[in-house]
Design a protein around this motif. Structure first.
Motif, PDB file in Angstrom:
ATOM      1  N   GLN A 114      37.720  38.178  38.305  1.00  0.00           N
ATOM      2  CA  GLN A 114      37.803  37.203  37.217  1.00  0.00           C
ATOM      3  C   GLN A 114      37.140  37.737  35.944  1.00  0.00           C
ATOM      4  OE1 GLN A 114      35.862  33.872  39.037  1.00  0.00           O
ATOM      5  NE2 GLN A 114      37.746  33.075  39.952  1.00  0.00           N
ATOM      6  N   LEU A 115      35.960  38.325  36.087  1.00  0.00           N
ATOM      7  CA  LEU A 115      35.244  38.838  34.916  1.00  0.00           C
ATOM      8  C   LEU A 115      35.967  40.005  34.267  1.00  0.00           C
ATOM      9  CD1 LEU A 115      31.549  38.687  36.169  1.00  0.00           C
ATOM     10  CD2 LEU A 115      32.636  37.209  34.470  1.00  0.00           C
ATOM     11  N   THR A 116      36.493  40.923  35.093  1.00  0.00           N
ATOM     12  CA  THR A 116      37.160  42.091  34.526  1.00  0.00           C
ATOM     13  C   THR A 116      38.493  41.740  33.882  1.00  0.00           C
ATOM     14  OG1 THR A 116      38.145  42.679  36.661  1.00  0.00           O
ATOM     15  CG2 THR A 116      36.019  43.713  36.088  1.00  0.00           C
ATOM     16  N   ALA A 117      39.025  40.572  34.186  1.00  0.00           N
ATOM     17  CA  ALA A 117      40.270  40.122  33.567  1.00  0.00           C
ATOM     18  C   ALA A 117      40.027  39.445  32.210  1.00  0.00           C
ATOM     19  CB  ALA A 117      40.997  39.151  34.501  1.00  0.00           C
ATOM     20  N   ARG A 118      38.771  39.175  31.895  1.00  0.00           N
ATOM     21  CA  ARG A 118      38.449  38.530  30.616  1.00  0.00           C
ATOM     22  C   ARG A 118      38.793  39.460  29.458  1.00  0.00           C
ATOM     23  NH1 ARG A 118      33.977  34.629  30.273  1.00  0.00           N
ATOM     24  NH2 ARG A 118      33.661  35.675  28.297  1.00  0.00           N
ATOM     25  N   PRO A 119      39.253  38.903  28.347  1.00  0.00           N
ATOM     26  CA  PRO A 119      39.600  39.754  27.200  1.00  0.00           C
ATOM     27  C   PRO A 119      38.391  40.446  26.568  1.00  0.00           C
ATOM     28  CG  PRO A 119      39.909  37.425  26.655  1.00  0.00           C
ATOM     29  CD  PRO A 119      39.581  37.499  28.117  1.00  0.00           C
ATOM     30  N   MET A 152      19.200  50.221  39.830  1.00  0.00           N
ATOM     31  CA  MET A 152      20.044  50.512  38.689  1.00  0.00           C
ATOM     32  C   MET A 152      21.046  51.596  39.059  1.00  0.00           C
ATOM     33  SD  MET A 152      20.196  49.311  35.707  1.00  0.00           S
ATOM     34  CE  MET A 152      21.421  49.514  34.503  1.00  0.00           C
ATOM     35  N   ILE A 153      22.205  51.530  38.481  1.00  0.00           N
ATOM     36  CA  ILE A 153      23.272  52.491  38.744  1.00  0.00           C
ATOM     37  C   ILE A 153      23.010  53.758  37.937  1.00  0.00           C
ATOM     38  CG2 ILE A 153      25.749  52.885  38.641  1.00  0.00           C
ATOM     39  CD1 ILE A 153      25.011  50.654  40.583  1.00  0.00           C
ATOM     40  N   ASP A 154      23.021  54.902  38.619  1.00  0.00           N
ATOM     41  CA  ASP A 154      22.759  56.177  37.953  1.00  0.00           C
ATOM     42  C   ASP A 154      24.034  57.016  37.950  1.00  0.00           C
ATOM     43  OD1 ASP A 154      21.327  58.154  36.660  1.00  0.00           O
ATOM     44  OD2 ASP A 154      20.674  59.077  38.528  1.00  0.00           O
ATOM     45  N   SER A 155      25.066  56.503  37.280  1.00  0.00           N
ATOM     46  CA  SER A 155      26.345  57.181  37.214  1.00  0.00           C
ATOM     47  C   SER A 155      27.009  56.831  35.889  1.00  0.00           C
ATOM     48  CB  SER A 155      27.227  56.725  38.379  1.00  0.00           C
ATOM     49  OG  SER A 155      28.508  57.292  38.278  1.00  0.00           O
ATOM     50  N   GLU A 156      27.866  57.733  35.417  1.00  0.00           N
ATOM     51  CA  GLU A 156      28.555  57.483  34.149  1.00  0.00           C
ATOM     52  C   GLU A 156      29.648  56.433  34.299  1.00  0.00           C
ATOM     53  OE1 GLU A 156      30.970  59.992  30.717  1.00  0.00           O
ATOM     54  OE2 GLU A 156      29.952  61.065  32.316  1.00  0.00           O
ATOM     55  N   PHE A 157      30.180  56.302  35.512  1.00  0.00           N
ATOM     56  CA  PHE A 157      31.276  55.372  35.754  1.00  0.00           C
ATOM     57  C   PHE A 157      30.943  54.438  36.907  1.00  0.00           C
ATOM     58  CE2 PHE A 157      33.098  59.294  34.081  1.00  0.00           C
ATOM     59  CZ  PHE A 157      33.699  58.808  32.934  1.00  0.00           C
ATOM     60  N   VAL A 158      31.506  53.229  36.868  1.00  0.00           N
ATOM     61  CA  VAL A 158      31.314  52.255  37.945  1.00  0.00           C
ATOM     62  C   VAL A 158      32.655  51.669  38.352  1.00  0.00           C
ATOM     63  CG1 VAL A 158      28.956  51.595  37.343  1.00  0.00           C
ATOM     64  CG2 VAL A 158      30.854  50.376  36.298  1.00  0.00           C
ATOM     65  N   GLY A 159      32.741  51.340  39.634  1.00  0.00           N
ATOM     66  CA  GLY A 159      33.896  50.643  40.171  1.00  0.00           C
ATOM     67  C   GLY A 159      33.508  49.211  40.491  1.00  0.00           C
ATOM     68  N   ALA A 160      34.392  48.517  41.191  1.00  0.00           N
ATOM     69  CA  ALA A 160      34.166  47.106  41.496  1.00  0.00           C
ATOM     70  C   ALA A 160      32.899  46.883  42.324  1.00  0.00           C
ATOM     71  CB  ALA A 160      35.380  46.524  42.212  1.00  0.00           C
ATOM     72  N   HIS A 161      32.646  47.767  43.295  1.00  0.00           N
ATOM     73  CA  HIS A 161      31.438  47.585  44.120  1.00  0.00           C
ATOM     74  C   HIS A 161      30.176  47.689  43.264  1.00  0.00           C
ATOM     75  CE1 HIS A 161      28.636  47.696  47.412  1.00  0.00           C
ATOM     76  NE2 HIS A 161      28.099  48.776  46.873  1.00  0.00           N
ATOM     77  N   GLU A 162      30.121  48.684  42.390  1.00  0.00           N
ATOM     78  CA  GLU A 162      28.946  48.847  41.538  1.00  0.00           C
ATOM     79  C   GLU A 162      28.804  47.681  40.561  1.00  0.00           C
ATOM     80  OE1 GLU A 162      30.095  52.666  43.265  1.00  0.00           O
ATOM     81  OE2 GLU A 162      31.245  51.289  42.019  1.00  0.00           O
ATOM     82  N   LEU A 163      29.929  47.122  40.126  1.00  0.00           N
ATOM     83  CA  LEU A 163      29.865  45.925  39.274  1.00  0.00           C
ATOM     84  C   LEU A 163      29.193  44.785  40.022  1.00  0.00           C
ATOM     85  CD1 LEU A 163      33.354  45.889  37.525  1.00  0.00           C
ATOM     86  CD2 LEU A 163      31.145  46.472  36.512  1.00  0.00           C
ATOM     87  N   ARG A 164      29.518  44.647  41.294  1.00  0.00           N
ATOM     88  CA  ARG A 164      28.879  43.605  42.099  1.00  0.00           C
ATOM     89  C   ARG A 164      27.375  43.815  42.157  1.00  0.00           C
ATOM     90  NH1 ARG A 164      31.337  42.967  47.771  1.00  0.00           N
ATOM     91  NH2 ARG A 164      30.101  41.076  47.676  1.00  0.00           N
ATOM     92  N   VAL A 165      26.944  45.061  42.293  1.00  0.00           N
ATOM     93  CA  VAL A 165      25.517  45.374  42.335  1.00  0.00           C
ATOM     94  C   VAL A 165      24.869  45.043  40.991  1.00  0.00           C
ATOM     95  CG1 VAL A 165      23.832  47.245  42.551  1.00  0.00           C
ATOM     96  CG2 VAL A 165      25.788  47.129  44.126  1.00  0.00           C
ATOM     97  N   LEU A 179      25.774  42.969  38.826  1.00  0.00           N
ATOM     98  CA  LEU A 179      25.834  41.537  38.547  1.00  0.00           C
ATOM     99  C   LEU A 179      25.238  40.709  39.682  1.00  0.00           C
ATOM    100  CD1 LEU A 179      29.340  41.593  36.896  1.00  0.00           C
ATOM    101  CD2 LEU A 179      27.179  41.037  35.762  1.00  0.00           C
ATOM    102  N   ASP A 180      24.220  41.261  40.310  1.00  0.00           N
ATOM    103  CA  ASP A 180      23.414  40.528  41.292  1.00  0.00           C
ATOM    104  C   ASP A 180      24.196  40.058  42.515  1.00  0.00           C
ATOM    105  OD1 ASP A 180      21.200  40.837  39.573  1.00  0.00           O
ATOM    106  OD2 ASP A 180      21.826  39.083  38.429  1.00  0.00           O
ATOM    107  N   GLY A 181      25.126  40.884  42.995  1.00  0.00           N
ATOM    108  CA  GLY A 181      25.805  40.593  44.248  1.00  0.00           C
ATOM    109  C   GLY A 181      26.883  39.535  44.174  1.00  0.00           C
ATOM    110  N   ILE A 182      27.540  39.404  43.036  1.00  0.00           N
ATOM    111  CA  ILE A 182      28.618  38.418  42.927  1.00  0.00           C
ATOM    112  C   ILE A 182      29.782  38.803  43.845  1.00  0.00           C
ATOM    113  CG2 ILE A 182      27.969  37.795  40.574  1.00  0.00           C
ATOM    114  CD1 ILE A 182      30.377  39.441  39.580  1.00  0.00           C
ATOM    115  N   SER A 183      30.683  37.874  44.082  1.00  0.00           N
ATOM    116  CA  SER A 183      31.801  38.110  44.991  1.00  0.00           C
ATOM    117  C   SER A 183      32.843  39.037  44.370  1.00  0.00           C
ATOM    118  CB  SER A 183      32.466  36.778  45.353  1.00  0.00           C
ATOM    119  OG  SER A 183      33.140  36.253  44.224  1.00  0.00           O
ATOM    120  N   ARG A 184      33.689  39.614  45.221  1.00  0.00           N
ATOM    121  CA  ARG A 184      34.792  40.455  44.733  1.00  0.00           C
ATOM    122  C   ARG A 184      35.732  39.647  43.847  1.00  0.00           C
ATOM    123  NH1 ARG A 184      37.129  42.827  50.118  1.00  0.00           N
ATOM    124  NH2 ARG A 184      36.613  40.717  50.681  1.00  0.00           N
ATOM    125  N   GLN A 185      35.961  38.385  44.227  1.00  0.00           N
ATOM    126  CA  GLN A 185      36.832  37.530  43.430  1.00  0.00           C
ATOM    127  C   GLN A 185      36.250  37.310  42.040  1.00  0.00           C
ATOM    128  OE1 GLN A 185      37.587  33.631  45.044  1.00  0.00           O
ATOM    129  NE2 GLN A 185      39.086  33.138  43.478  1.00  0.00           N
TER     130      GLN A 185
END
Length: 74
Positions: free
Chosen positions: A26-31, A1-14, A16-22
């Motif tokens: 795509q997910l962060t562009a969703r409304p 689990m992430i133990d930080s107040e903020f996350v970047g793209a790498h932490e998002l991958r973690v 979300l179970d290791g999804i690709s950068r692409q």
């Protein structure tokens, strides 16, 4: 689990179970994805609490969705 107040793209991958950068892009562009709190030189950052709430909501929705597979024929 992430133990930080903020996350970047790498932490998002973690988270979300290791999804690709692409796929992260795509997910962060969703409304319905949380808005980033900053757009830094190294990329956007999001509040961990907002992202984890979004993930939990999406997983609940997926679990509650009716089975999309057609019924098997006898």
């Amino acid at each position: 689990m992430i133990d930080s107040e903020f996350v970047g793209a790498h932490e998002l991958r973690v988270l979300l179970d290791g999804i690709s950068r692409q796929r992260v892009y795509q997910l962060t562009a969703r409304p319905d994805f949380p808005e980033p709190v900053a757009d830094l030189a190294q990329g956007k950052v999001w509040r961990t609490s907002e992202v984890t709430a979004w993930i939990a909501q999406r997983r609940r929705s997926d679990e509650e969705a009716p089975d999309a597979r057609p019924a098997e024929q006898p």
